[in-house]
Scaffold this motif. Structure first.
Motif, PDB file in Angstrom:
ATOM      1  N   GLY A   1       0.840  -1.210   0.000  1.00  0.00           N
ATOM      2  CA  GLY A   1       0.000   0.000   0.000  1.00  0.00           C
ATOM      3  C   GLY A   1       0.868   1.251   0.000  1.00  0.00           C
ATOM      4  O   GLY A   1       0.614   2.204  -0.752  1.00  0.00           O
ATOM      5  N   ASN A   2       1.915   1.254   0.812  1.00  0.00           N
ATOM      6  CA  ASN A   2       2.843   2.395   0.834  1.00  0.00           C
ATOM      7  C   ASN A   2       3.471   2.573  -0.540  1.00  0.00           C
ATOM      8  O   ASN A   2       3.627   3.696  -1.025  1.00  0.00           O
ATOM      9  N   TYR A   3       3.850   1.437  -1.152  1.00  0.00           N
ATOM     10  CA  TYR A   3       4.537   1.521  -2.439  1.00  0.00           C
ATOM     11  C   TYR A   3       3.618   2.064  -3.529  1.00  0.00           C
ATOM     12  O   TYR A   3       3.932   3.056  -4.186  1.00  0.00           O
ATOM     13  N   LEU A   4       2.454   1.422  -3.705  1.00  0.00           N
ATOM     14  CA  LEU A   4       1.597   1.821  -4.827  1.00  0.00           C
ATOM     15  C   LEU A   4       0.947   3.182  -4.577  1.00  0.00           C
ATOM     16  O   LEU A   4       0.749   3.962  -5.508  1.00  0.00           O
ATOM     17  N   GLY A   5       0.619   3.474  -3.302  1.00  0.00           N
ATOM     18  CA  GLY A   5      -0.059   4.739  -3.006  1.00  0.00           C
ATOM     19  C   GLY A   5       0.901   5.916  -3.005  1.00  0.00           C
ATOM     20  O   GLY A   5       0.580   6.991  -3.515  1.00  0.00           O
ATOM     21  N   ALA A   6       2.095   5.731  -2.429  1.00  0.00           N
ATOM     22  CA  ALA A   6       2.975   6.876  -2.225  1.00  0.00           C
ATOM     23  C   ALA A   6       4.336   6.733  -2.903  1.00  0.00           C
ATOM     24  O   ALA A   6       4.748   7.598  -3.683  1.00  0.00           O
ATOM     25  N   ILE A   7       5.051   5.643  -2.622  1.00  0.00           N
ATOM     26  CA  ILE A   7       6.462   5.576  -3.026  1.00  0.00           C
ATOM     27  C   ILE A   7       6.628   5.605  -4.551  1.00  0.00           C
ATOM     28  O   ILE A   7       7.550   6.235  -5.074  1.00  0.00           O
ATOM     29  N   GLU A   8       5.694   4.963  -5.264  1.00  0.00           N
ATOM     30  CA  GLU A   8       5.809   4.978  -6.716  1.00  0.00           C
ATOM     31  C   GLU A   8       5.725   6.424  -7.251  1.00  0.00           C
ATOM     32  O   GLU A   8       6.427   6.790  -8.188  1.00  0.00           O
ATOM     33  N   GLN A   9       4.883   7.224  -6.617  1.00  0.00           N
ATOM     34  CA  GLN A   9       4.812   8.642  -7.013  1.00  0.00           C
ATOM     35  C   GLN A   9       6.112   9.371  -6.656  1.00  0.00           C
ATOM     36  O   GLN A   9       6.567  10.234  -7.400  1.00  0.00           O
ATOM     37  N   PHE A  10       6.700   9.020  -5.492  1.00  0.00           N
ATOM     38  CA  PHE A  10       7.965   9.668  -5.108  1.00  0.00           C
ATOM     39  C   PHE A  10       8.999   9.427  -6.221  1.00  0.00           C
ATOM     40  O   PHE A  10       9.750  10.315  -6.591  1.00  0.00           O
ATOM     41  N   LEU A  11       9.011   8.180  -6.719  1.00  0.00           N
ATOM     42  CA  LEU A  11      10.005   7.824  -7.744  1.00  0.00           C
ATOM     43  C   LEU A  11       9.729   8.570  -9.041  1.00  0.00           C
ATOM     44  O   LEU A  11      10.648   9.089  -9.677  1.00  0.00           O
TER      45      LEU A  11
END
Ligand code: ADP
Ligand code: TRP
Length: 327
Positions: free
Chosen positions: A16-26
């Motif tokens: 959830g952290n990855y798809l919701g937030a971290i992918e956008q950070f990248l």
């Protein structure tokens, strides 16, 4: 464009952290953006009361982010607690925040309903978050959809501060949410969250990940029959599949002919494949904690240069004199 966001080091990094937030950070680090990303350790204090554990979890989250592709040379990656202007601004914001606004917070109400202690810290969590958001003159905040209400609260508090002090002192930024991802479901079908014990952790041992996926609750629908909609199994599988594959999963789910176990194996395979490079990089990074510490220190220096300036402006207008001398 300047963006800012944070993640709590309150447990292992999950899908959830990855798809919701971290992918956008990248995505944003390669776009023409100045990005500030922090480990929200002050927020994690609302649930973690073990110093050694929190310290280790902060370093571990930094390693996760770097392993997933965040480049500490391009973005400022830092610990929230290394910026003393954060709690200072949070206090000032608390003085203009109506208690009723905080009592209506979904996250607060959910956590109380799940039996977490209703500490003053949990209630004022969005005020601390407003400080994070307003302290860097950011334009946008990449987050998962579950944080949208916190963003609205932060904007409202910022507007109130400007109104009370009679000047445009802080700049309320907008939320950046990926609509396709919205809220990633956990293994039990409710929002995937470190607080709810329903996560798929990106860096968990492979056997453990497979075991958790095989344990997703399903009903007794036979292999050949259509499967009832609304299962987190299908939703998670779709999120990790290409659009064509997702379409095929939806089709076979409604047509029947594929058993739950086969979907579970596919989900586990997709998850392991997608993060195998990051998992290998994560193992290498865990042998070099001093590199991460020095990245966090440099990140804090960059973030603090902005924080000092904004806090200087706000604290002067509030009549409370000079910025904090510590740190
Ligand atoms: P958690 O809820 O597990 O404690 P955090 O609160 O630290 O996670 O969230 C960090 C970021 O990850 C936030 O931007 C949040 O919106 C995003 N996020 C967390 N869980 C999910 C989810 N289930 N779906 C989408 N985004 C999520
Ligand atoms: N509250 C956020 C969460 O639970 C983490 C967070 C803290 C945050 N401060 C922030 C996110 C500022 C964005 C901006 O997910």
């Amino acid at each position: 464009m300047r963006v800012v966001s944070g993640i709590q080091p309150s447990g292992p990094t999950h899908l959830g952290n990855y798809l919701g937030a971290i992918e956008q950070f990248l995505d944003l680090q390669t776009a023409a953006a100045e990005a500030l990303y922090f480990i929200a350790d002050l927020h994690a204090l609302t649930t973690v009361h073990d110093g050694q554990r929190l310290h280790a979890a902060s370093l571990s989250l930094a390693a996760d982010l770097v392993a997933l592709g965040l480049d500490p040379e391009r973005v400022a990656l830092f610990r929230q607690s290394d910026i003393p202007e954060v709690p200072a601004l949070a206090w000032l914001l608390a003085t203009v925040t109506p208690v009723g606004l905080l009592e209506r917070g979904h996250a607060y109400k959910d956590k109380l309903a799940r039996g977490l202690s209703g500490s003053a810290g949990l209630l004022t969590y969005p005020v601390l978050m407003a400080a994070d958001i307003l302290l860097y003159d950011a334009d946008a905040v990449p987050v998962g959809a579950d944080q949208q209400q916190h963003l609205e609260i932060a904007r409202e508090i910022g507007t109130k501060l400007n109104r009370k002090l009679g000047a445009l002192l802080v700049k309320p930024p907008r939320a950046l949410v990926k609509p396709a991802v919205a809220i990633v479901p956990g293994l039990d079908g409710t929002k995937m969250s470190k607080s709810y014990g329903n996560t798929l952790d990106l860096f968990a041992d492979e056997a453990e990940l497979r075991r958790r996926i095989m344990g997703i609750q399903t009903d007794s629908t036979p292999v050949e029959a259509p499967k009832p909609l609304g299962s987190p199994l299908l939703a998670l599988l779709e999120l990790l599949s290409s659009p064509e594959e997702a379409e095929e999963h939806r089709r076979s789910w409604s047509a029947g002919g594929v058993g739950y176990a086969a979907y579970k194996h596919r989900l586990a395979d997709r998850l392991v494949e997608r993060f195998s490079a990051a998992r290998a990089q994560r193992r290498r990074l865990s042998e070099r904690p001093e590199l991460l510490e020095s990245s966090l220190r440099r990140g804090a220096e960059r973030a603090r240069a902005i924080a000092r300036e904004v806090w200087g402006r706000v604290s002067t207008a509030a009549g409370i004199g000079s910025p904090p001398a510590f740190g």
